[in-house]
Design an enzyme around this catalytic site. Sequence first.
Site, short mmCIF file in Angstrom:
data_model
loop_
_atom_site.label_atom_id
_atom_site.label_comp_id
_atom_site.label_asym_id
_atom_site.label_seq_id
_atom_site.Cartn_x
_atom_site.Cartn_y
_atom_site.Cartn_z
N ASP A 1 50.41 -35.67 -30.47
CA ASP A 1 50.56 -34.94 -31.74
C ASP A 1 52.01 -34.78 -32.22
O ASP A 1 52.95 -34.92 -31.46
CB ASP A 1 49.90 -33.57 -31.64
N GLU B 1 49.18 -31.12 -28.04
CA GLU B 1 50.00 -30.44 -27.02
C GLU B 1 50.77 -29.27 -27.63
O GLU B 1 50.96 -28.24 -27.00
CB GLU B 1 50.98 -31.43 -26.37
NI NI Z 1 56.84 -32.19 -26.69
#
Ligand code: NI
Length: 403
Positions: free
Chosen positions: A91, A149
């Site tokens: 991401d 994440e």
């Molecule tokens: Ni990172």
Amino acid sequence: MVSTFPTSHSVDLSQIRLSIRSLQPQLVEWRRHLHQRPELGFKEQLTAQLIAQKLQEWGIEHQTGIAETGIVATIPSNRPGPVLAIRADMDALPVQEENDVPYRSMHDGVMHACGHDGHVAIALGTAYYLSQHRDDFAGTVKFIFQPAEEGPGGAKPMVEAGVLKNPDVDAIIGLHLWNNLPLGTVGVRSGALMAAVECFNCTILGKGGHGAMPHQTVDSVVVSAQIVNALQTIVARNVDPIDSAVVTVGELHAGTAQNVIAGTARMSGTVRYFNPKLEGYFGKRLEQVIAGVCQSQGASYELDYWHLYPPVINDVKIAELVRSVASEVIESPVGIVPECQTMGGEDMAFFLQAVPGCYFFLGSANPTKDLAYPHHHPRFDFDETALGMGVEIFVHCVEKFCR
Ligand code: NI
């Protein structure tokens, strides 16, 4: 860099190096393709598309749509053996890119400002290489492409979806390109690498009134000020000084005018620590402090406290594997940096809670090329030479572990 460090590797390092170096243009191409098309957590559709398309092209078995946009790929060798997983997060961040580069983000307000585009490229390069060299290792390598994440966190739902099972993963490795370290270095250590992350929201409920008549009120600003100070004593006076920890109040909002005493105040913050034994401690202690101050002032409170990520804890043996491989790949034992702990958090922690493994930092800053901005900065970018190094480290870890 010193290039005299002797290699004790059983496979021909130079030959592997040459074939990985020949992948460098593709690594850069994939990374830049993704950099131009950054996507936020759980929305990584284009990213997943590129990954799936490449895996398909190379005949690598894979499953898409895990925890929304996650992908798991499996590369079995021709011999039975252990299962090693390699994790890459996918991401981007809600940041407006300020770099003036040909591969600049095409998505307004979204940017790969943390290097996860590079993580995907490195994992793809490793998958490609290993799929072409199935005789060079035993067992199976699993690739876990993980969404979100940066939040709300894709690792936990992936673990819950069973990505570490069938075949059961024996160990997991993952890396973060790291601009806090120069290109040609690797940050790796056993034990705690990154901190646990906990968060809180708190509303202080006092009683508003006239700024000149405090005796008729319960001033939420005064109560909050005492709470902010008192919370600092948790780290300074309650936690064992050997255990590092942080309590940060990041937001404090109250009041509407200079002559009005605010009836309510709102604050939010984050707590970080390394020692897993402290899980559950801060939430309780924070509430005791807030309750005590409120009681002494006649105020009340509402508190939300939640645990986001556990600490990232590396296994001793797998960390040693990464350390020995990395010192060969970067050809410099002095380039291994064990003092690389950070109070930042990472949901790689959930994988490492489930199976032994090692998460490490791959130095990617190059100030001479103006590639040294910090992570999450609108001008973040890294030296793409690190991409090939990442592939080399992963490939050698596979060949050493899977035998
Ligand atoms: Ni990172």
